[in-house]
Motif scaffolding. Sequence first.
Motif, PDB file in Angstrom:
ATOM      1  N   ARG A 194       0.939  -1.111   0.018  1.00  0.00           N
ATOM      2  CA  ARG A 194       0.159   0.160   0.098  1.00  0.00           C
ATOM      3  C   ARG A 194       0.791   1.292   0.029  1.00  0.00           C
ATOM      4  NH1 ARG A 194      -3.815   0.234   4.715  1.00  0.00           N
ATOM      5  NH2 ARG A 194      -4.711   2.057   3.428  1.00  0.00           N
ATOM      6  N   GLU A 195       1.939   1.233   0.376  1.00  0.00           N
ATOM      7  CA  GLU A 195       2.906   2.498   0.511  1.00  0.00           C
ATOM      8  C   GLU A 195       3.260   3.001  -0.824  1.00  0.00           C
ATOM      9  OE1 GLU A 195       6.704   4.387   2.833  1.00  0.00           O
ATOM     10  OE2 GLU A 195       6.121   2.202   3.462  1.00  0.00           O
ATOM     11  N   ILE A 196       2.715   3.913  -1.410  1.00  0.00           N
ATOM     12  CA  ILE A 196       3.302   4.554  -2.536  1.00  0.00           C
ATOM     13  C   ILE A 196       4.490   5.299  -2.538  1.00  0.00           C
ATOM     14  CG2 ILE A 196       2.648   5.943  -4.612  1.00  0.00           C
ATOM     15  CD1 ILE A 196      -0.110   5.171  -3.874  1.00  0.00           C
ATOM     16  N   LEU A 197       5.676   5.032  -2.963  1.00  0.00           N
ATOM     17  CA  LEU A 197       6.813   5.924  -3.103  1.00  0.00           C
ATOM     18  C   LEU A 197       6.991   6.732  -4.054  1.00  0.00           C
ATOM     19  CD1 LEU A 197       9.266   3.295  -1.895  1.00  0.00           C
ATOM     20  CD2 LEU A 197       7.898   4.617  -0.371  1.00  0.00           C
ATOM     21  N   ALA A 198       6.280   6.441  -5.176  1.00  0.00           N
ATOM     22  CA  ALA A 198       6.305   7.272  -6.494  1.00  0.00           C
ATOM     23  C   ALA A 198       5.041   6.764  -7.368  1.00  0.00           C
ATOM     24  CB  ALA A 198       7.528   7.257  -7.110  1.00  0.00           C
ATOM     25  N   ASN A 199       4.364   7.613  -7.937  1.00  0.00           N
ATOM     26  CA  ASN A 199       3.236   7.182  -8.866  1.00  0.00           C
ATOM     27  C   ASN A 199       3.188   8.236  -9.870  1.00  0.00           C
ATOM     28  OD1 ASN A 199       1.143   5.662 -10.083  1.00  0.00           O
ATOM     29  ND2 ASN A 199      -0.287   6.501  -8.639  1.00  0.00           N
ATOM     30  N   HIS A 235      13.577   8.189  -3.587  1.00  0.00           N
ATOM     31  CA  HIS A 235      15.092   8.088  -3.098  1.00  0.00           C
ATOM     32  C   HIS A 235      15.617   6.397  -3.011  1.00  0.00           C
ATOM     33  CE1 HIS A 235      14.239  11.929  -1.415  1.00  0.00           C
ATOM     34  NE2 HIS A 235      13.258  11.544  -0.764  1.00  0.00           N
ATOM     35  N   LEU A 236      15.691   6.042  -4.273  1.00  0.00           N
ATOM     36  CA  LEU A 236      16.041   4.465  -4.435  1.00  0.00           C
ATOM     37  C   LEU A 236      17.164   4.462  -5.795  1.00  0.00           C
ATOM     38  CD1 LEU A 236      12.901   2.559  -3.740  1.00  0.00           C
ATOM     39  CD2 LEU A 236      15.015   2.617  -2.620  1.00  0.00           C
TER      40      LEU A 236
END
Length: 345
Positions: free
Chosen positions: A26-31, A71-72
Amino acid sequence: MQTSAIGLGLDTTFDDTSVAIMRGKREILANLTLSQYQDHEEFGGVVPERASRKHLEVINQLMTFALQKAHLDFSGIDYIAVSNHPGLLGSLLVGLTVAKSLAYSLQCPIIGVNHVEAHPYANVITYGELPFPILHLVVAGGHTLLIEAKAHFDYKIIGRTLDDAAGECVDKVAKMFGHQMPGGPVVDQAALMYPGDIYDFPRPLLNKNGNNFSFSGLKTAMLRFREKHLENISSKENGKMQKLEEGPVLSSFFQSVVDVLIHKTFKAAETRGLKNISVSGGLAASQKLRSAFEEEAAREGKKLFYPPANLCTDNAAMVTCLAAHRYELEHFDDLTLDAFPNLIS
Ligand code: KG4
Ligand code: ZN
């Protein structure tokens, strides 16, 4: 498999290029989504060749931006998710080829996803795991489907459109009235501003043909209406309906679409004894549709799941969310994964 795995998802099914990075389910880091609507405007519709080319032009940059936002770098990605059907074959192949290249070079699993099956996962992102059994209404530009789901990956399509999708009908009617793609937001605005009962347009198959829909008759009715009334108003504004007159027409038209969607969905839920309803897909971004569903669900005592507008329209987060459920079960594909245009292979 760990539930905090990081997935990079790609969606290039039609004319939107979307890249998402998610941690867990569920955790959106980017979309990030780039729409091509304007690139096809001069041709009056999406040109498949051009759509594929456009995906190719932007997808690498979009992945770079997504990684920056999260940040990856690629070494932080645990698996790749990609929509491999349904859609335009050339467009799908761009996403699939990029996905396979990444999975090969990163030596990580690849998971192919049905784009339409992914739409309801916008609600999983929004609310967490949905209760089963549940009735999904998917209302998009390419599909209008009622799906009864008993569990993840265990579902049956119980209703579909026999011709145009609801979103396609809305886009075409908006175009008849001189509006550019996508027509949904313009029609939705009209529906919010004007009453929907000024004109009485058809409500196709309202009490017929079980859970199936049909929207092409309504589209033709709108064309005839426009032809008939154009004469009366053409002197006013060079053949284009004036805003004042157009608003109630579009609002009444959309009321027909909303009435059909509501009636069919709640009827199917009642007949099958389903208490939970989820709505998703681009047309669900309509505020009018959302409030109509909320009112009806309250009246009928149903639990309604409805995502925010940015997760209704095409996005790779919903694709990655579905894939995260498969990752957990180690349901992986391999590099022979293929793309195909149809809903079911
Ligand atoms: O899900 P989607 O982005 O693409 C497909 O999978 O088909 O849906 C596109 C549809 C189009 O018909 C567009 O007009 C409609 O979603 N749409 C909207 C809104 N934004 C997009 N309809 C109503 N209100 C909106 N804000
Ligand atoms: Zn879609």
